[in-house]
Design an enzyme around this catalytic site. Sequence first.
Site, PDB file in Angstrom:
ATOM      1  N   ASP A  93      47.168 -37.886 -45.518  1.00 13.61           N
ATOM      2  CA  ASP A  93      46.444 -37.162 -44.503  1.00 13.61           C
ATOM      3  C   ASP A  93      47.064 -37.429 -43.192  1.00 13.61           C
ATOM      4  OD1 ASP A  93      44.536 -35.230 -44.230  1.00 13.61           O
ATOM      5  OD2 ASP A  93      42.805 -36.705 -44.227  1.00 13.61           O
ATOM      6  N   ALA A 150      38.481 -37.463 -34.499  1.00 12.02           N
ATOM      7  CA  ALA A 150      40.120 -37.584 -34.268  1.00 12.02           C
ATOM      8  C   ALA A 150      40.846 -37.623 -35.630  1.00 12.02           C
ATOM      9  CB  ALA A 150      40.416 -38.515 -33.042  1.00 12.02           C
ATOM     10  N   ASN A 152      43.087 -39.726 -36.192  1.00 13.43           N
ATOM     11  CA  ASN A 152      43.944 -41.051 -36.556  1.00 13.43           C
ATOM     12  C   ASN A 152      43.345 -42.134 -37.461  1.00 13.43           C
ATOM     13  OD1 ASN A 152      41.792 -41.631 -34.656  1.00 13.43           O
ATOM     14  ND2 ASN A 152      42.982 -43.151 -33.252  1.00 13.43           N
ATOM     15  N   GLU A 178      41.240 -30.967 -37.366  1.00 19.02           N
ATOM     16  CA  GLU A 178      41.903 -30.006 -38.320  1.00 19.02           C
ATOM     17  C   GLU A 178      43.265 -30.435 -38.780  1.00 19.02           C
ATOM     18  OE1 GLU A 178      40.990 -29.731 -35.119  1.00 19.02           O
ATOM     19  OE2 GLU A 178      42.463 -28.759 -33.878  1.00 19.02           O
ATOM     20  N   SER A 228      39.856 -36.623 -27.268  1.00 24.76           N
ATOM     21  CA  SER A 228      40.457 -37.020 -26.057  1.00 24.76           C
ATOM     22  C   SER A 228      39.269 -36.835 -24.992  1.00 24.76           C
ATOM     23  CB  SER A 228      41.401 -36.138 -25.489  1.00 24.76           C
ATOM     24  OG  SER A 228      40.940 -34.731 -25.745  1.00 24.76           O
ATOM     25  N   VAL A 229      39.518 -37.256 -23.632  1.00 19.57           N
ATOM     26  CA  VAL A 229      38.863 -37.121 -22.573  1.00 19.57           C
ATOM     27  C   VAL A 229      38.606 -35.463 -22.162  1.00 19.57           C
ATOM     28  CG1 VAL A 229      38.625 -37.481 -20.064  1.00 19.57           C
ATOM     29  CG2 VAL A 229      39.465 -39.362 -21.567  1.00 19.57           C
ATOM     30  N   GLU A 249      33.280 -41.239 -27.713  1.00 19.23           N
ATOM     31  CA  GLU A 249      34.517 -42.217 -28.060  1.00 19.23           C
ATOM     32  C   GLU A 249      35.582 -41.634 -27.622  1.00 19.23           C
ATOM     33  OE1 GLU A 249      34.114 -45.070 -28.482  1.00 19.23           O
ATOM     34  OE2 GLU A 249      32.119 -45.507 -29.414  1.00 19.23           O
ATOM     35  N   CYS A 283      42.990 -45.402 -30.097  1.00 17.79           N
ATOM     36  CA  CYS A 283      42.459 -45.289 -28.520  1.00 17.79           C
ATOM     37  C   CYS A 283      42.359 -46.528 -27.833  1.00 17.79           C
ATOM     38  CB  CYS A 283      41.009 -44.764 -28.834  1.00 17.79           C
ATOM     39  SG  CYS A 283      40.260 -45.657 -29.924  1.00 17.79           S
ATOM     40  N   LYS A 450      33.507 -45.618 -17.809  1.00 20.76           N
ATOM     41  CA  LYS A 450      34.567 -44.673 -17.117  1.00 20.76           C
ATOM     42  C   LYS A 450      34.567 -43.606 -17.913  1.00 20.76           C
ATOM     43  CE  LYS A 450      37.271 -47.532 -14.998  1.00 20.76           C
ATOM     44  NZ  LYS A 450      38.484 -47.964 -13.847  1.00 20.76           N
ATOM     45  N   GLY A 453      34.343 -42.935 -22.167  1.00 22.62           N
ATOM     46  CA  GLY A 453      33.061 -42.366 -23.031  1.00 22.62           C
ATOM     47  C   GLY A 453      31.814 -43.045 -22.622  1.00 22.62           C
ATOM     48  N   GLU A 457      29.588 -47.424 -30.790  1.00 17.70           N
ATOM     49  CA  GLU A 457      29.717 -47.099 -32.131  1.00 17.70           C
ATOM     50  C   GLU A 457      29.493 -48.572 -32.771  1.00 17.70           C
ATOM     51  OE1 GLU A 457      32.878 -44.484 -33.069  1.00 17.70           O
ATOM     52  OE2 GLU A 457      31.190 -43.051 -33.575  1.00 17.70           O
TER      53      GLU A 457
HETATM   54  P1  NAD Z   1      41.305 -34.055 -29.588  1.00 15.09           P
HETATM   55  O1  NAD Z   1      40.448 -34.175 -28.367  1.00 15.09           O
HETATM   56  O2  NAD Z   1      42.157 -32.810 -29.267  1.00 15.09           O
HETATM   57  O3  NAD Z   1      40.275 -33.673 -30.802  1.00 15.09           O
HETATM   58  C1  NAD Z   1      39.058 -34.236 -31.272  1.00 15.09           C
HETATM   59  C2  NAD Z   1      38.139 -33.188 -32.150  1.00 15.09           C
HETATM   60  O4  NAD Z   1      37.405 -32.473 -31.259  1.00 15.09           O
HETATM   61  C3  NAD Z   1      38.962 -32.694 -32.851  1.00 15.09           C
HETATM   62  O5  NAD Z   1      38.058 -32.579 -34.379  1.00 15.09           O
HETATM   63  C4  NAD Z   1      38.930 -31.165 -32.491  1.00 15.09           C
HETATM   64  O6  NAD Z   1      38.770 -29.957 -33.388  1.00 15.09           O
HETATM   65  C5  NAD Z   1      37.677 -31.195 -31.798  1.00 15.09           C
HETATM   66  N1  NAD Z   1      37.533 -30.215 -30.618  1.00 15.09           N
HETATM   67  C6  NAD Z   1      38.606 -29.730 -29.927  1.00 15.09           C
HETATM   68  N2  NAD Z   1      37.850 -28.831 -28.783  1.00 15.09           N
HETATM   69  C7  NAD Z   1      36.675 -28.971 -29.163  1.00 15.09           C
HETATM   70  C8  NAD Z   1      35.287 -27.957 -28.353  1.00 15.09           C
HETATM   71  N3  NAD Z   1      35.676 -27.461 -27.429  1.00 15.09           N
HETATM   72  N4  NAD Z   1      34.253 -28.421 -28.892  1.00 15.09           N
HETATM   73  C9  NAD Z   1      33.897 -29.273 -30.331  1.00 15.09           C
HETATM   74  N5  NAD Z   1      35.090 -30.008 -30.736  1.00 15.09           N
HETATM   75  C10 NAD Z   1      36.418 -29.656 -30.411  1.00 15.09           C
HETATM   76  O7  NAD Z   1      41.703 -35.410 -29.794  1.00 15.09           O
HETATM   77  P2  NAD Z   1      42.662 -35.820 -31.154  1.00 15.09           P
HETATM   78  O8  NAD Z   1      44.075 -35.289 -30.476  1.00 15.09           O
HETATM   79  O9  NAD Z   1      42.192 -35.330 -32.445  1.00 15.09           O
HETATM   80  O10 NAD Z   1      42.674 -37.247 -30.965  1.00 15.09           O
HETATM   81  C11 NAD Z   1      43.383 -38.136 -30.229  1.00 15.09           C
HETATM   82  C12 NAD Z   1      42.342 -38.492 -28.961  1.00 15.09           C
HETATM   83  O11 NAD Z   1      41.231 -39.121 -29.558  1.00 15.09           O
HETATM   84  C13 NAD Z   1      42.830 -39.607 -27.943  1.00 15.09           C
HETATM   85  O12 NAD Z   1      42.576 -39.071 -26.821  1.00 15.09           O
HETATM   86  C14 NAD Z   1      42.296 -40.821 -28.316  1.00 15.09           C
HETATM   87  O13 NAD Z   1      42.361 -41.823 -27.492  1.00 15.09           O
HETATM   88  C15 NAD Z   1      40.867 -40.557 -28.959  1.00 15.09           C
HETATM   89  N6  NAD Z   1      40.375 -41.302 -29.752  1.00 15.09           N
HETATM   90  C16 NAD Z   1      39.451 -42.044 -29.459  1.00 15.09           C
HETATM   91  C17 NAD Z   1      38.543 -43.111 -30.042  1.00 15.09           C
HETATM   92  C18 NAD Z   1      37.504 -44.103 -29.709  1.00 15.09           C
HETATM   93  O14 NAD Z   1      36.672 -44.386 -30.478  1.00 15.09           O
HETATM   94  N7  NAD Z   1      37.403 -44.085 -28.290  1.00 15.09           N
HETATM   95  C19 NAD Z   1      39.238 -43.168 -31.435  1.00 15.09           C
HETATM   96  C20 NAD Z   1      40.338 -42.350 -31.849  1.00 15.09           C
HETATM   97  C21 NAD Z   1      40.874 -41.470 -31.011  1.00 15.09           C
END
Ligand code: NAD
Length: 483
Positions: A93, A150, A152, A178, A228-229, A249, A283, A450, A453, A457
């Site tokens: 995956d 996400a 990862n 996805e 992501s933010v 998160e 992250c 900040k 998030g 968790e």
């Molecule tokens: P992403 O923000 O692109 O997507 C995250 C999820 O949100 C996906 O399932 C996506 O389909 C969904 N999504 C996108 N737009 C949406 C919307 N408008 N409404 C509802 N859902 C929506 O992030 P990514 O590229 O999958 O993952 C990488 C990011 O995740 C990095 O910024 C990383 O730092 C962060 N991350 C944070 C943690 C944490 O625990 N703090 C852990 C892992 C990853």
Amino acid sequence: MDTHPKASHFINGHYVEDTNGTPIPVIYPATGAQIATVHAATPQIIEQAITAARAAQVEWAAMTGTERGRILRRAADIMRSRNHELSVLETYDTGKPLQETLVADATSGADALEYFGGLAATLTGEHIPLGEDWVYTVREPLGVCVGIGAWNYPTQIACWKGAPALACGNAMIFKPSETTPLCALKVAEILHEAGLPAGLYNVVQGMGEVGSALVSDPRVDKVSLTGSVTTGKKVYTAAAAGMKHVTMELGGKSPLVIFDDADLDNAVSGAINGNFYSTGQVCSNGTRVFVQKGIKEAFLARLAERVQGAILGDPLDEATNFGPMVSERQMEIVKSYIARGTAEGARLVCGGGQLDKDGFWLEPTVFADVTDNMTIAREEIFGPVMAVLDFDDEAEVIARANDTEFGLSAGVFTRDISRAHRVIGKLRAGSCFINSYNDAPVEAPFGGVKASGVGRENSKEAIQHYSQVKSVYVRMGDVEAAF
Ligand code: NAD
């Protein structure tokens, strides 16, 4: 291994398909080969999931915590007994090496199921005496929770959200990324095999718009996003419109501060763990490595030597310790940051290149002489790119480390115990480390401050975010009234 899931979604205790949904190819990052297809949830699928979750939640909440917890702990045991198979699937995956997935994914998911399974029976209210009257509180579930993941840590994220939600008596609808849709389906399968009643843990696939449809549905009570933010701001806004509970998160650009007196090899290990584990797609990574000037050249020399130990090979070979990027898109994003680093004047110490083979392979990359205003020191890259910055003294490094919109993690390496606690006390971050980096035991709260998030968790803290308190005033005497 057959990587094709039985169907795209898992709803009301069963695999469900609707081929009218947009096809989503599942790509093995190590080769670029397509290993499965799932379909994004249609409005009918979303409706089925929400209806099933709402119907099942009331009875689940009425069970005792001991009963709920027993099911979660049984699921933890099943997950551990299938660790190898689940780890291989996680490797397909995400592309992460089996050496990692065997110890960090299903095992971490099982820890969460076991931990929250154990806590489920301990969730109680309190008694507040008020003379002859009193108040008692009842800890209640929120209702239907949506988890959005996400790419990862697909198994871990599915469990870190699902386990506390279920322990508190909620139902969960989980939408994986996805990019990595396969593993959460296995979590659903295992929970049901452990005896979870149908409808309480549902998995629906899809892109952002499926997540968005779930978040804005008035029947959903809580949203927990790992992402992501940018996405976090959208999801938080949509949740606010419905006054829903949230856990966010999000991303980071965390500082790792290494003082002159640090144990050199431990500090290098911390920097490697904080930048290259999961090919830098973590992250909490400490991607701004501040090294005090006295130790800087020794640190860089030892780091460059140690990076030679990265084995970029078949991720299914347990000797491999460094995998590909999760997707071509993510690889291109990281390549563009590497180009920016060079263009803005950072010194490339090692790596920087793409491997000449199929799949999405980048070398572990270290830049030195990075300054605070460079793009690679300000933006989250989410790939194997370490930025080494140097500093003179403690006050200076604290100010510079805090000069970021993010606040997920921070780390300090020093042999001076007073300085370690003093510096960590001043760093504005949620998950911190002293003489270590990136440990994430289920017993410890995890989350950011900040832009990184809100909410936490894991640990007992997570219970606050999946339950609410009802208070009941009890009067023992007569009721006085104005007239
Ligand atoms: P992403 O923000 O692109 O997507 C995250 C999820 O949100 C996906 O399932 C996506 O389909 C969904 N999504 C996108 N737009 C949406 C919307 N408008 N409404 C509802 N859902 C929506 O992030 P990514 O590229 O999958 O993952 C990488 C990011 O995740 C990095 O910024 C990383 O730092 C962060 N991350 C944070 C943690 C944490 O625990 N703090 C852990 C892992 C990853």
